[in-house]
Scaffold this active site. Structure first.
Site, mmCIF file in Angstrom:
data_model
loop_
_atom_site.group_PDB
_atom_site.id
_atom_site.type_symbol
_atom_site.label_atom_id
_atom_site.label_comp_id
_atom_site.label_asym_id
_atom_site.label_seq_id
_atom_site.Cartn_x
_atom_site.Cartn_y
_atom_site.Cartn_z
ATOM 1 N N SER A 126 12.086 73.835 62.342
ATOM 2 C CA SER A 126 13.632 74.101 63.212
ATOM 3 C C SER A 126 13.387 75.806 62.082
ATOM 4 C CB SER A 126 14.828 73.851 62.119
ATOM 5 O OG SER A 126 16.172 74.394 62.020
ATOM 6 N N HIS A 130 15.626 86.267 61.031
ATOM 7 C CA HIS A 130 16.276 87.398 61.263
ATOM 8 C C HIS A 130 15.468 88.847 60.585
ATOM 9 C CE1 HIS A 130 20.113 84.994 61.629
ATOM 10 N NE2 HIS A 130 19.949 84.050 60.858
ATOM 11 N N HIS A 140 14.696 81.817 67.159
ATOM 12 C CA HIS A 140 15.205 80.476 67.420
ATOM 13 C C HIS A 140 14.571 79.588 68.233
ATOM 14 C CE1 HIS A 140 17.395 76.721 68.592
ATOM 15 N NE2 HIS A 140 17.428 76.267 67.467
ATOM 16 N N ARG A 144 11.571 68.182 67.589
ATOM 17 C CA ARG A 144 12.138 67.379 67.247
ATOM 18 C C ARG A 144 11.698 65.759 67.708
ATOM 19 N NH1 ARG A 144 16.909 70.114 67.870
ATOM 20 N NH2 ARG A 144 17.995 68.720 69.956
ATOM 21 N N HIS A 204 34.120 79.673 71.935
ATOM 22 C CA HIS A 204 35.203 80.050 72.039
ATOM 23 C C HIS A 204 35.659 82.138 72.132
ATOM 24 C CE1 HIS A 204 33.582 80.580 67.542
ATOM 25 N NE2 HIS A 204 34.091 81.614 67.195
ATOM 26 N N GLY A 287 23.809 64.002 54.901
ATOM 27 C CA GLY A 287 23.313 64.644 53.911
ATOM 28 C C GLY A 287 21.888 65.456 53.269
ATOM 29 N N ASN A 289 19.568 67.958 52.369
ATOM 30 C CA ASN A 289 19.758 69.398 51.768
ATOM 31 C C ASN A 289 20.636 70.839 52.502
ATOM 32 O OD1 ASN A 289 19.026 71.742 50.187
ATOM 33 N ND2 ASN A 289 17.070 71.013 49.308
#
Lengths: 304, 304
Positions: A126, A130, A140, A144, A204, A287, A289
């Site tokens: 991943s 920036h 980006h 996977r 949105h 969960g 990191n």
């Protein structure tokens, strides 16, 4: 998985090892290419900085019940000449899917046997970059492989996020991706471009977060070799599509107003990642990191 | 709703009108108090700025099928001496709850008749203030009444978000809230403080976003007058708890390092709002004006 024996679906250890080795190789190719870009940036307001370098840090995933659930390596470069902040995370995680993660997955598709045996394994890279200059696009990549005892699939994509669109760069980016897709299936580029247009939408605001790219998930034609080869080519195409644009734009001059536009655009990017991004949600829910999951957030952003 | 006749549960027009009139009155009290703070700030690095003033802007909510679903008024002050960005939004919305919003609500509790008659009405005030000085705390208030044909309830809360905790201020803030709660029910403060501690937790970092306050939802004792009176007192207590702290800290000097701490803390605040905040999720899911819903985001934030 039409012609695969049941035992092969159930473990696929060889395929998992090949996939995670490829992701590590891709990560190394990307980090090397990005450091080369840092070395060649000799103009612009940050030319006097030392060239940026990646730092690597291992991350662990806490599994349910306190056990160990795999982990990964974050490669992070901050404060470079070209890259203001870029994280390239590789992770290979496994364990039992919790109720929420099971619901997220089975809302999309049927996964045989998941309720009885909720084990999973996932490996991938991943990346979010920036950039220092508002004239260079943020980028980006996600790629996977996912496995459960009853199913496997590939997913991923890449999308370009210029601060202000440059039509020529958009066309180039899409052209490289299309060529890579077309080598596998002429249906892939139109389908995966359309999927990116839908997925990388800030719902949105009813506005796209960037100028698109490709996105796919749940790819399982039944031919693991073919699907893996496509996923590898998408990773290679990412570099071929992104590097020339950055190479070309990195020395263009920019103003304080350009920087403001960049900071506001990054605020929208943060909104997308925290509200909609599938990988971010999955990472936070399972969960992993949080430092690694949230590496995608911009170094600085504004909501004026 | 033990002693209320069916017809009264079904419309409650008088109660709705009183609740939304109170929210407008509270909004006016808050805006006036915040503008007075701007007028009295005569020291510090931003004393040469003109005192900040609220600007008001109407917002409309697009209802399902393109109809009108109410709206609100955003009161926004930007670039003040004391307040870097503060939004005080009042909204009164109505319509039919979509499938996702119905699921969110009924996951928490049973709502009689919602499936057959998914109308809703909601009114309230939502406030987030991001302060100029890192020595003054950011603050949040939410207070609302919610109605469906088979149920009504109040909810809300306030929590203090200092950049670096000052124990004395935390004790003062909680003391004022406790006194207001105790006037209604001695069980309210401990219960609603505990709820705030749970709710205002940034789960993925396993860290509280601030130093807490109170939070409650689904409050319906069956006595609308009593629950409304409590909600009004929470609104008044918010001002009594927040204003003296800001009054006291606003002239303290601060450094560039303090500002960095503030920007990073604000990044975490943005994470909470976009990933967990109930009002933000509800607002984005029900199609309210995103500018109003996301007014809570900080003017500037960092993820270094």
């Amino acid at each position: 998985m039409t012609d695969a024996p049941e035992s092969r679906i159930r473990d696929m250890e060889a395929e998992k090892a090949r996939a995670s080795a490829w992701f590590a190789e891709l990560r190394d190719m990307i980090c090397a290419a990005f450091e080369r870009l840092e070395d060649t940036q000799e103009t612009g307001p940050h030319a006097d900085l030392p060239p940026g370098r990646f730092e690597r840090k291992e991350t662990r995933r806490a599994a349910e019940g306190g056990g160990e659930g795999g982990g990964g390596v974050m490669s992070v470069m901050r404060g470079g000449r070209v890259f203001e902040k870029v994280g390239v995370n590789i992770s290979t995680v496994h364990g039992q899917l919790g109720a929420m993660a099971q619901r997220s997955l089975t809302a999309r598709k049927e996964i045989p046997g998941l309720a009885e045996d909720p084990r999973f394994w996932a490996s991938g890279v991943s990346l979010v970059a920036h950039m220092r200059s508002p004239k260079t696009p943020a980028i980006h990549l996600n790629t996977r492989m996912f496995w459960t005892p009853g199913a496997w699939w590939f997913g991923g994509g890449t999308d370009l996020n210029p601060m202000v669109e440059v039509a020529e760069d958009t066309a180039f980016f899409h052209g490289v991706l299309k060529a890579a897709c077309d080598r596998h299936d002429p249906a892939y580029y139109p389908a995966h471009k359309a999927w990116a247009d839908e997925y990388f939408m800030i719902k949105h605001w009813n506005e796209p977060r960037g100028v698109g790219g490709i996105f796919y998930d749940d790819l399982c034609t039944g031919d693991w070799e073919a699907d893996f080869a496509y996923t590898q080519d998408v990773g290679r195409a990412f570099l071929d599509a992104f590097l020339p644009i950055t190479e070309k734009r990195r020395t263009e001059s920019w103003t304080a107003e350009d920087r403001e536009v960049q900071l506001v655009k990054r605020g929208r990017y943060a909104e997308f990642n925290l509200v909609y991004d599938r990988g971010t949600k999955f990472g936070l829910e399972t969960g992993h990191n949080p430092e690694a999951v949230l590496m995608s957030l911009p170094p600085e952003a504004k909501w004026p």
